[in-house]
Write an enzyme that holds these catalytic residues in place. Structure first.
Site, PDB file in Angstrom:
ATOM      1  N   TYR A 107      49.403  58.951 120.685  1.00 60.45           N
ATOM      2  CA  TYR A 107      49.286  58.169 121.266  1.00 60.45           C
ATOM      3  C   TYR A 107      49.111  57.107 122.457  1.00 60.45           C
ATOM      4  CZ  TYR A 107      48.756  52.652 121.631  1.00 60.45           C
ATOM      5  OH  TYR A 107      48.043  51.514 122.076  1.00 60.45           O
ATOM      6  N   ASP A 150      44.391  58.437 119.458  1.00 62.37           N
ATOM      7  CA  ASP A 150      44.032  57.613 120.540  1.00 62.37           C
ATOM      8  C   ASP A 150      45.022  58.388 121.874  1.00 62.37           C
ATOM      9  OD1 ASP A 150      43.481  55.890 122.113  1.00 62.37           O
ATOM     10  OD2 ASP A 150      44.171  54.418 121.051  1.00 62.37           O
ATOM     11  N   HIS A 253      39.055  50.511 116.855  1.00 62.65           N
ATOM     12  CA  HIS A 253      38.614  51.759 116.536  1.00 62.65           C
ATOM     13  C   HIS A 253      38.426  51.771 115.296  1.00 62.65           C
ATOM     14  CE1 HIS A 253      41.284  53.042 120.335  1.00 62.65           C
ATOM     15  NE2 HIS A 253      41.739  51.813 119.902  1.00 62.65           N
TER      16      HIS A 253
END
Length: 262
Positions: A107, A150, A253
């Site tokens: 992330y 991500d 998302h």
């Protein structure tokens, strides 16, 4: 033996446990990598996931912020967790499957609103994080590995809804795209999603600020699946389940999928 994998920024695994369970029931990836879990590891709602067949997990957590987890039907052992840029954040976890494949779940920092590290510390942290990832891949070339997560950058012109309008918007600025490319090149990572879907606009994130996100379709591809060259040719069936973004109380998302025949 083939296995399917998905990556999804869930934006609170405890709040959205029902959505995770629904996604697992409807799409059934063998491995699910979650980001922005916003939960200490001990408070991740494991019982429901175990009941759904996901009996293995490796994770790093924080209260109300960041957090990464890998849920798996397949046996998986922890293979490390790095704190790039020394932020003290739970932004990386690695797990190793019994077939020897290492899965890195990242992330990457979002970078704040202003694409200038002189006035925005968060933007500098993002670039530093990616640079330290790059240096680590240079020093220790990954093999038989998959990197997902991500990454908070949409690198290609067709990874955003309007390339020219977003050139000065964090996630698509030239310095971010170049830094990401250096990080990818350092590990010889292959972009699996674009290997399978080479052409056309492709998004995995749509802002909560858009009241009619689906019609407006002002998306960005911030979520990625990469693999090292020794296994990249074994990947196929990549897709983004856009419909999940439209479920009730969704994450902003959508999950991204790929299958590997290894």
């Amino acid at each position: 033996m083939p296995f399917s994998l998905a990556t999804w920024n869930i934006n609170s695994v405890r709040l959205r446990e029902p959505l995770v369970l629904r996604m697992l029931a409807e799409y059934g990836p063998d491995v699910l990598c979650l980001q922005e879990c916003k939960s200490p590891v001990e408070k991740i709602p494991l019982e429901g996931f175990k009941a759904a067949g996901y009996t293995h997990m490796v994770a790093r957590g924080q209260k109300g912020y960041n957090g990464v987890a890998i849920l798996s039907k397949l046996p998986i052992e922890e293979a490390g967790a790095e704190d790039y840029a020394s932020l003290g954040h739970a932004r990386h976890i690695a797990g190793r499957l019994e077939n020897g494949v290492t899965i890195h779940n990242f992330y990457v920092p979002a970078g704040g609103d202003k694409p200038n590290r002189e006035i925005n510390d968060k933007f500098g942290q993002k670039l530093d994080y990616l640079t330290e990832m790059r240096d680590a891949f240079h020093a220790d070339k990954p093999e038989k590995s998959i990197l997902v997560g991500d990454l908070n950058i949409a690198p290609r012109e067709d990874d955003v809804w309007d390339h020219k309008k977003l050139l000065k918007v964090v996630s698509h600025t030239p310095i971010e795209v170049e830094t990401m490319a250096q990080t990818q090149d350092a590990g010889n990572w292959v972009d699996i999603t674009r290997q399978d879907i080479p052409d056309g606009n492709l998004y995995s994130w749509w802002s909560y600020r858009s009241p009619d996100w689906d019609t407006a379709d002002k998306g960005r591809r911030l979520d990625h699946i990469w693999a090292t060259p020794d296994i990249s040719n074994a990947a196929h069936s990549s897709h983004i389940q856009r419909v999940v973004r439209g479920w009730e109380q969704p994450s902003d998302h959508a999950p991204v999928f790929a299958t590997f025949d290894l």
